[in-house]
Every structure is written in C-alpha cells, then in structure tokens.
Design a protein around this motif. Structure first.
Motif, PDB file in Angstrom:
ATOM      1  N   LEU A 110       0.810  -1.217   0.000  1.00 46.78           N
ATOM      2  CA  LEU A 110       0.000   0.000   0.000  1.00 46.78           C
ATOM      3  C   LEU A 110       0.845   1.269   0.000  1.00 46.78           C
ATOM      4  CD1 LEU A 110      -2.659   1.553   0.218  1.00 46.78           C
ATOM      5  CD2 LEU A 110      -2.611   1.133   2.694  1.00 46.78           C
ATOM      6  N   ASN A 111       1.771   1.389   0.939  1.00 40.43           N
ATOM      7  CA  ASN A 111       2.466   2.663   1.129  1.00 40.43           C
ATOM      8  C   ASN A 111       3.534   2.948   0.087  1.00 40.43           C
ATOM      9  OD1 ASN A 111       0.956   3.221   3.427  1.00 40.43           O
ATOM     10  ND2 ASN A 111       2.432   2.231   4.793  1.00 40.43           N
ATOM     11  N   TYR A 112       3.961   1.923  -0.662  1.00 37.02           N
ATOM     12  CA  TYR A 112       5.088   2.115  -1.563  1.00 37.02           C
ATOM     13  C   TYR A 112       4.771   1.790  -3.020  1.00 37.02           C
ATOM     14  CZ  TYR A 112       7.305   1.957   3.012  1.00 37.02           C
ATOM     15  OH  TYR A 112       7.626   2.192   4.319  1.00 37.02           O
ATOM     16  N   GLY A 113       3.742   1.004  -3.273  1.00 32.42           N
ATOM     17  CA  GLY A 113       3.409   0.630  -4.636  1.00 32.42           C
ATOM     18  C   GLY A 113       4.305  -0.428  -5.229  1.00 32.42           C
ATOM     19  N   THR A 114       5.252  -0.944  -4.439  1.00 33.81           N
ATOM     20  CA  THR A 114       6.146  -1.985  -4.932  1.00 33.81           C
ATOM     21  C   THR A 114       5.416  -3.326  -4.962  1.00 33.81           C
ATOM     22  OG1 THR A 114       6.962  -2.228  -2.671  1.00 33.81           O
ATOM     23  CG2 THR A 114       8.246  -0.853  -4.167  1.00 33.81           C
ATOM     24  N   TRP A 115       5.881  -4.208  -5.813  1.00 32.38           N
ATOM     25  CA  TRP A 115       5.246  -5.516  -5.993  1.00 32.38           C
ATOM     26  C   TRP A 115       5.953  -6.575  -5.165  1.00 32.38           C
ATOM     27  CZ3 TRP A 115       0.883  -6.527  -8.950  1.00 32.38           C
ATOM     28  CH2 TRP A 115       0.420  -5.464  -9.728  1.00 32.38           C
ATOM     29  N   ILE A 116       5.180  -7.462  -4.574  1.00 32.18           N
ATOM     30  CA  ILE A 116       5.699  -8.619  -3.847  1.00 32.18           C
ATOM     31  C   ILE A 116       4.959  -9.860  -4.323  1.00 32.18           C
ATOM     32  CG2 ILE A 116       6.314  -7.281  -1.796  1.00 32.18           C
ATOM     33  CD1 ILE A 116       3.753  -8.422  -0.473  1.00 32.18           C
ATOM     34  N   ILE A 117       5.525 -11.009  -4.015  1.00 33.24           N
ATOM     35  CA  ILE A 117       4.846 -12.279  -4.269  1.00 33.24           C
ATOM     36  C   ILE A 117       4.066 -12.647  -3.014  1.00 33.24           C
ATOM     37  CG2 ILE A 117       5.162 -14.738  -4.770  1.00 33.24           C
ATOM     38  CD1 ILE A 117       7.709 -13.915  -6.322  1.00 33.24           C
ATOM     39  N   CYS A 118       2.765 -12.797  -3.172  1.00 33.07           N
ATOM     40  CA  CYS A 118       1.881 -13.076  -2.034  1.00 33.07           C
ATOM     41  C   CYS A 118       1.603 -14.567  -1.864  1.00 33.07           C
ATOM     42  CB  CYS A 118       0.550 -12.354  -2.211  1.00 33.07           C
ATOM     43  SG  CYS A 118       0.686 -10.603  -2.538  1.00 33.07           S
ATOM     44  N   GLY A 119       1.838 -15.348  -2.888  1.00 33.69           N
ATOM     45  CA  GLY A 119       1.557 -16.770  -2.799  1.00 33.69           C
ATOM     46  C   GLY A 119       1.978 -17.487  -4.067  1.00 33.69           C
ATOM     47  N   VAL A 120       2.007 -18.803  -4.000  1.00 37.24           N
ATOM     48  CA  VAL A 120       2.418 -19.639  -5.131  1.00 37.24           C
ATOM     49  C   VAL A 120       1.299 -20.627  -5.436  1.00 37.24           C
ATOM     50  CG1 VAL A 120       4.211 -21.153  -6.055  1.00 37.24           C
ATOM     51  CG2 VAL A 120       4.802 -19.441  -4.310  1.00 37.24           C
ATOM     52  N   PHE A 121       0.968 -20.733  -6.712  1.00 35.13           N
ATOM     53  CA  PHE A 121      -0.011 -21.697  -7.197  1.00 35.13           C
ATOM     54  C   PHE A 121       0.758 -22.731  -8.005  1.00 35.13           C
ATOM     55  CE2 PHE A 121      -3.417 -22.937 -10.297  1.00 35.13           C
ATOM     56  CZ  PHE A 121      -4.303 -23.475  -9.375  1.00 35.13           C
ATOM     57  N   TYR A 122       0.725 -23.997  -7.573  1.00 37.12           N
ATOM     58  CA  TYR A 122       1.657 -24.975  -8.146  1.00 37.12           C
ATOM     59  C   TYR A 122       0.985 -26.325  -8.422  1.00 37.12           C
ATOM     60  CZ  TYR A 122       1.881 -25.936  -3.096  1.00 37.12           C
ATOM     61  OH  TYR A 122       1.563 -26.193  -1.782  1.00 37.12           O
ATOM     62  N   PRO A 123       0.004 -26.349  -9.307  1.00 38.97           N
ATOM     63  CA  PRO A 123      -0.586 -27.648  -9.665  1.00 38.97           C
ATOM     64  C   PRO A 123       0.434 -28.532 -10.383  1.00 38.97           C
ATOM     65  CG  PRO A 123      -1.318 -25.946 -11.178  1.00 38.97           C
ATOM     66  CD  PRO A 123      -0.561 -25.250 -10.089  1.00 38.97           C
ATOM     67  N   PRO A 124       0.252 -29.846 -10.311  1.00 37.25           N
ATOM     68  CA  PRO A 124       1.168 -30.729 -11.045  1.00 37.25           C
ATOM     69  C   PRO A 124       0.989 -30.565 -12.547  1.00 37.25           C
ATOM     70  CG  PRO A 124      -0.679 -31.960 -10.134  1.00 37.25           C
ATOM     71  CD  PRO A 124      -0.792 -30.579  -9.572  1.00 37.25           C
ATOM     72  N   LYS A 125       2.095 -30.705 -13.251  1.00 39.28           N
ATOM     73  CA  LYS A 125       2.022 -30.638 -14.704  1.00 39.28           C
ATOM     74  C   LYS A 125       1.316 -31.872 -15.259  1.00 39.28           C
ATOM     75  CE  LYS A 125       6.034 -27.792 -15.772  1.00 39.28           C
ATOM     76  NZ  LYS A 125       6.734 -27.674 -14.499  1.00 39.28           N
ATOM     77  N   ILE A 126       0.603 -31.675 -16.307  1.00 41.59           N
ATOM     78  CA  ILE A 126      -0.020 -32.778 -17.023  1.00 41.59           C
ATOM     79  C   ILE A 126       1.003 -33.359 -17.988  1.00 41.59           C
ATOM     80  CG2 ILE A 126      -1.873 -33.410 -18.621  1.00 41.59           C
ATOM     81  CD1 ILE A 126      -3.523 -31.144 -17.373  1.00 41.59           C
TER      82      ILE A 126
END
Length: 276
Positions: A241-257
């Motif tokens: 919020l205060n800086y506008g910088t981007w962070i990673i909030c989470g990882v979505f990691y389904p198995p590859k087909i």
C-alpha cells in the motif's frame, strides 16, 4: 455502499502487528468471474473459529470499496469481518487441481511488465504471473524481533485489546529471482510474504533446531518442489500500500499434465542455499 461477494481465498500474507487492528493479514482471492479482490484489513487470528477461512475456501462476505484517499488500489475492499460466512470445505486437489484451476486460471496469467503498465493506468495491484524461469530463492538475514514501533503497538494491544496471541517474527527475508514470459522482461527479484513460508520456517526450526538449516529447508521446498520440473508454477503478486512496490503473495503450483512438463528452477536444484 456495502454489498456481499463470494470469494475464493487464494492469498494470506504473514501477519504484521497493528495498534489499530491488533494485527493485519492481507487476504486476497478471486471472484466467481476470475477477477481479483483484496480484503483488507483483517485481524485473521482473532476471528471467530467459524469464520477462520483457509486457502482455496469459498467465503461470502460483506464489503465496501476503500476510500481512494486511503487506498486507491483497484481491487481493495474493506470487509465486514463479522459478516464472513464460510461456504463449505476448501476446494480439493483431485485431478491435477482441476477444480482450483477452473477458477484461478479463468483469466490468463500475465507478466510483471504488463502488470506494471496496468498499475500506472488504472491502479491495478493484484495479478497472476506464470514465470518463464525461476532462477533462485535468495535468503536474506533480517532482524530477530519486530521493529520498536511495532513492539509498542503489541504492548498497547496487551493493555487495551483482546488477550494477545504470540506472533513470532521470521528472522529472514525470502526473495524469488525469476523471469517472465515477456520480451521486455530483464528479470525480477521479488520478496515473498506468503503465510505458508513463515509457517514452514517455524515448523522446520522446531524440527531441525537450527535457524540456518530451517531457512535452507524453506529454500529447498519453495524452489525445488513448488517450482520443480513436475509443477506448473504461478505467482500471485500484489502491491504494498504505502510504496506501490510488488511482492509475491503466494504460489499456485498444480502438477504438470504429462506432455506439458517444463523446468522452472534453472538447474539450481543441487546448489547450496544463498545466504547474504
């Protein structure tokens, strides 16, 4: 003006102390049409038991748009925490996470370059990025305890608020180093603040009894498993919020087909963890 929305929770960041709210957990998720929404602020650990949602769980909640003077980010809404209703168990991982993918991937992932353009254009502040290559997970030592200002806030909470729950501070920062599927990409190094990385660190610290080994175990999990050659990895990203910088909030990691396998980890699987 308040209205009710149905949200699939996909992101919970590690808690931060707050004198006004007790503590803050930035929660984000997706609406039924695949659009992102941020629910902020939420003092998650102080919610009633029947309102303590988990990741990939649908909730119904009353929200109102934030005052743009305080939070102009397009996806930010203020939740009425007392209105939270949990709508059944978390969405499962059967059939290569098919049910989760149907909502998370309803809209195509993008690149950090495109998200930054949208941020300048309309205050976009949440997105899903599919990295082309994850080069490393960098470990940086951090302060052992909360900042003095935050310790004061926690003391005030003990004096005037509910019975406090211990809130440990992770003594490391973890950063993904990756590149996007975008010709303009020159590489990114972004902090990850997922609640899961903090929980994993303290679990490994208890198991191993050494903080550096615990941090190395976190690195191995988040680099070699979540971003390993058998996973189709995506990053949930958002702005501070205060800086506008981007962070990673989470990882979505389904198995590859089968037939779609690709390596993201850039041959780092056997390297020693980086500690700077």
């Amino acid at each position: 003006m308040e209205n009710r929305v149905k949200v699939l929770i996909t992101v919970k960041t590690y808690p931060l102390p707050s004198v006004k709210y007790g503590e803050l957990v930035c929660t984000a998720g997706m609406l039924e049409d695949g659009a992102f929404i941020r629910l902020y602020p939420i003092d998650y650990r102080y919610l009633s038991y029947w309102q303590s949602y988990r990741k990939y769980q649908w909730i119904d909640v009353q929200v109102e748009k934030h005052d743009p003077a305080r939070d102009s980010r397009k996806e930010s809404y203020r939740p009425n925490c007392e209105s939270i209703q949990i709508l059944g168990p978390p969405v499962g991982t059967q059939n290569a996470w098919q049910a989760r993918k149907e909502i998370v991937l309803k809209r195509p992932p993008t690149s950090m370059e495109t998200l930054k353009e949208l941020q300048r254009k309309d205050n976009t502040s949440l997105g899903l990025v599919r990295p082309k290559r994850v080069k490393d997970l960098i470990i940086l030592p951090d302060e052992e305890d909360w900042k003095p200002r935050w310790r004061v806030e926690m003391l005030q909470l003990r004096l005037f608020g509910p019975e406090p729950k211990p809130l440990k501070k992770v003594p490391y920062k973890f950063k993904y180093q990756f590149s996007c599927c975008d010709d303009r990409c020159r590489g990114h190094q972004m902090m990850i603040e997922d609640w899961e990385i903090g929980r994993l660190y303290f679990r490994e610290l208890q198991r191993l009894g050494d903080k550096q080994r615990a941090a190395e175990s976190v690195r191995h999990k988040f680099l070699n498993d979540l971003c390993g050659p058998q996973k189709d990895t995506y990053f949930f990203v958002g702005t501070v919020l205060n800086y506008g910088t981007w962070i990673i909030c989470g990882v979505f990691y389904p198995p590859k087909i089968e037939g779609e396998a690709r390596s993201l980890s850039g041959g780092k699987a056997k390297d020693e963890p980086k500690l700077f």
